[in-house]
Design a protein around this motif. Structure first.
Motif, PDB file in Angstrom:
ATOM      1  N   ILE A  78      21.544  19.559   5.634  1.00 23.17           N
ATOM      2  CA  ILE A  78      20.860  19.051   6.828  1.00 23.17           C
ATOM      3  C   ILE A  78      20.036  20.188   7.418  1.00 23.17           C
ATOM      4  N   ASP A  79      18.732  20.027   7.452  1.00 12.88           N
ATOM      5  CA  ASP A  79      17.848  21.102   7.894  1.00 12.88           C
ATOM      6  C   ASP A  79      17.952  21.363   9.392  1.00 12.88           C
ATOM      7  N   ASP A  80      18.047  20.304  10.178  1.00 13.58           N
ATOM      8  CA  ASP A  80      18.093  20.468  11.623  1.00 13.58           C
ATOM      9  C   ASP A  80      19.438  21.067  12.041  1.00 13.58           C
ATOM     10  N   GLU A  81      19.398  22.241  12.673  1.00 12.06           N
ATOM     11  CA  GLU A  81      20.635  22.953  13.009  1.00 12.06           C
ATOM     12  C   GLU A  81      21.532  22.153  13.947  1.00 12.06           C
ATOM     13  N   THR A  82      20.920  21.530  14.953  1.00  7.53           N
ATOM     14  CA  THR A  82      21.715  20.759  15.918  1.00  7.53           C
ATOM     15  C   THR A  82      22.475  19.643  15.229  1.00  7.53           C
ATOM     16  N   ARG A  83      21.786  18.869  14.415  1.00  5.98           N
ATOM     17  CA  ARG A  83      22.435  17.767  13.711  1.00  5.98           C
ATOM     18  C   ARG A  83      23.458  18.280  12.705  1.00  5.98           C
ATOM     19  N   ARG A  84      23.142  19.378  12.038  1.00  3.31           N
ATOM     20  CA  ARG A  84      24.066  19.942  11.045  1.00  3.31           C
ATOM     21  C   ARG A  84      25.399  20.330  11.690  1.00  3.31           C
ATOM     22  N   GLU A 110      26.081  12.625   5.236  1.00  4.41           N
ATOM     23  CA  GLU A 110      26.021  13.255   6.556  1.00  4.41           C
ATOM     24  C   GLU A 110      27.256  12.930   7.387  1.00  4.41           C
ATOM     25  N   ASN A 135      23.832  10.357  17.050  1.00  3.99           N
ATOM     26  CA  ASN A 135      23.066   9.216  16.560  1.00  3.99           C
ATOM     27  C   ASN A 135      23.811   7.949  16.950  1.00  3.99           C
ATOM     28  N   GLU A 140      21.622  11.844  22.511  1.00  8.67           N
ATOM     29  CA  GLU A 140      20.492  11.858  21.587  1.00  8.67           C
ATOM     30  C   GLU A 140      19.340  12.705  22.094  1.00  8.67           C
ATOM     31  N   PRO A 182      17.367  16.240  23.270  1.00  9.68           N
ATOM     32  CA  PRO A 182      17.278  17.523  22.558  1.00  9.68           C
ATOM     33  C   PRO A 182      18.515  18.387  22.785  1.00  9.68           C
ATOM     34  N   GLY A 196      22.376  16.176  19.292  1.00 14.72           N
ATOM     35  CA  GLY A 196      22.771  16.068  17.898  1.00 14.72           C
ATOM     36  C   GLY A 196      23.318  14.742  17.431  1.00 14.72           C
TER      37      GLY A 196
END
Length: 430
Positions: free
Chosen positions: A245-251, A50, A299, A292, A294, A297
């Motif tokens: 990475i499934d979560d769009e924001t994190r991706r 990631e 960490n 962090e 909503p 994205g």
């Protein structure tokens, strides 16, 4: 007789060499937006696919990791602190609108007061060329507060908190509709907005500044990327690299950080090809902890909290120094003494051989600089940091005072409203 004359000339050359003033380094200041603590490889004990930051990781390995580097919890106060040499509580704790103005005070503008001297002006006194690229967000209510008014020789970027990465639109004006926030020094960058991904435009301009620079003159290059601030946008080929990475924001966030890592790899390579890297001091910092909440994205694990909070995750940030100007003995080390972002003002002045005192501000009855010269610390001359305390600035948008906490010695004290992590204004009190 000829031999004697040659000997005298050789002796004079040796004396001049010994007592010559030390070379002024090229200074490359990189201030990354909304950069999470755990969104870089060097803060990951176990490598993860990631986080792909090989160039940043290499620069840390070749430089000095700053493990206790502190900033304000949001954008504009940190930028104002860096450029002015003041702690946020003495320059700007407000992340508000640039139109904020106290008409009874000639220095009553959002951002850095017009009566303060910023670092570019100081370095210009020492013979530096000064260029700014990317996000400004340190006040632009008057022409004097823009990069041109602050002494930079050129600038290319946007003035406010954020804009669209592809259209450069940033909100709207009541009578004129959507506003384009992209400027080429003192004029709109007409014909450039809407053409390419914005960070690509910034990277091109940084490379152009380096390519056209006369290496005999010391350079101050201040690059403040839009990445990784919202809106979270990135070229499709970069997003595709992180499609696991499934979560769009994190991706998208991880892809943006990877994009910036590639940019910095190209910039440092250009400095090397230009023959400037061996005399360059590169200073890198985030402007606040990663968001962090909503839509953010980021960490910051294992630090608690993030952007908008004065917990460690909001104010203790990714930071390092690198470059060939750094003594070899310090390369590959980590220091844990306190450093505040305002300290780079005094540090750069010291390296440039110019007095850091702000006489203009004193005449305007404004606070003096708070910055401390960190070069003896980061260069290994001193084993401890001169800074033992870090006052934490509050959020001027919601507070009537300036201090929200204090880091002193081995202790940290926080007070009042600290967190707004869920987007609804919920907070925790201590």
């Amino acid at each position: 007789m000829a031999t004697k004359s040659i000997s005298v000339y050789v002796l004079l050359f040796i004396v001049q060499t010994i007592f010559a003033a030390p070379q002024k380094p090229h200074i490359f200041m990189l201030l990354v937006d909304d950069w999470g603590w755990a969104n870089v490889g060097w803060h990951r004990e176990t490598p993860t696919k990631e986080v792909v930051t090989p160039n940043f990781d290499r620069l840390v390995k070749e430089g000095v990791e700053l493990d206790q580097h502190y900033v304000h919890k949001v954008c504009s106060p940190t930028r104002s602190s860096l450029l002015s040499g003041r702690l946020p509580i003495h320059v700007n704790i407000d992340n508000g609108d640039a139109t904020m103005h106290n008409s009874s005070d000639p220095n009553g503008y959002q951002g850095i007061p017009p009566g303060m001297t910023v670092i570019a002006e100081k370095l210009k006194m020492a013979g530096y060329a000064a260029h700014q690229v990317g996000k400004w967000d340190a006040g632009f209510g008057t022409a004097m507060q823009t990069p041109k008014g602050r002494g930079f020789d050129s600038s290319f970027g946007y003035f406010h908190h954020a804009n669209d990465f592809y259209t450069e639109k940033a909100g709207s004006c009541k009578d004129y509709g959507p506003v384009t926030d992209l400027w080429d020094f003192d004029r709109p960058a007409k014909g450039v907005n809407g053409t390419l991904y914005e960070e690509h435009l910034f990277a091109e301009h940084v490379m152009q500044v380096i390519e056209q620079h006369n290496v005999s003159q010391p350079l101050f290059l201040y690059y403040a990327p839009h990445i990784a601030h919202t809106p979270l946008q990135v070229p499709p080929d970069y997003e595709k690299k992180f499609d696991f990475i499934d979560d769009e924001t994190r991706r998208i966030y991880h892809a943006m950080v990877n994009y910036l890592d590639d940019v910095i790899g190209n910039v440092t390579t250009m400095l090397q090809k230009k023959g400037m890297w061996e005399t360059t001091l590169m200073v890198t910092s985030a402007d606040n902890g990663g968001p962090e909440y909503p839509g953010g994205g980021a960490n910051n694990y294992p630090l608690h909290g993030g952007k908008t909070s004065s917990w460690q995750g909001g104010v203790r940030v990714n930071a390092f120094v690198s470059g060939g100007f750094l003594p070899e003995a310090m390369r590959g080390t980590k220091v844990d003494g306190y450093v505040a972002v305002c300290d780079w003002y005094a540090t750069f002045c010291g390296l440039a051989g110019v007095d850091a005192t702000d006489s203009k501000a004193a005449a305007a009855h404004l606070p003096p600089i708070d910055g401390m010269d960190m070069w003896p610390f980061v260069s290994g001359q001193n084993k401890t940091s001169p800074r033992t305390e870090v006052p934490l600035g509050s959020d001027g948008n919601n507070h009537t005072h300036g201090v929200e906490g204090l880091i002193s010695g081995d202790y940290k004290f926080c007070m009042d409203r600290l967190l707004r992590m869920d987007g609804r204004g919920l907070s925790t009190r201590i």
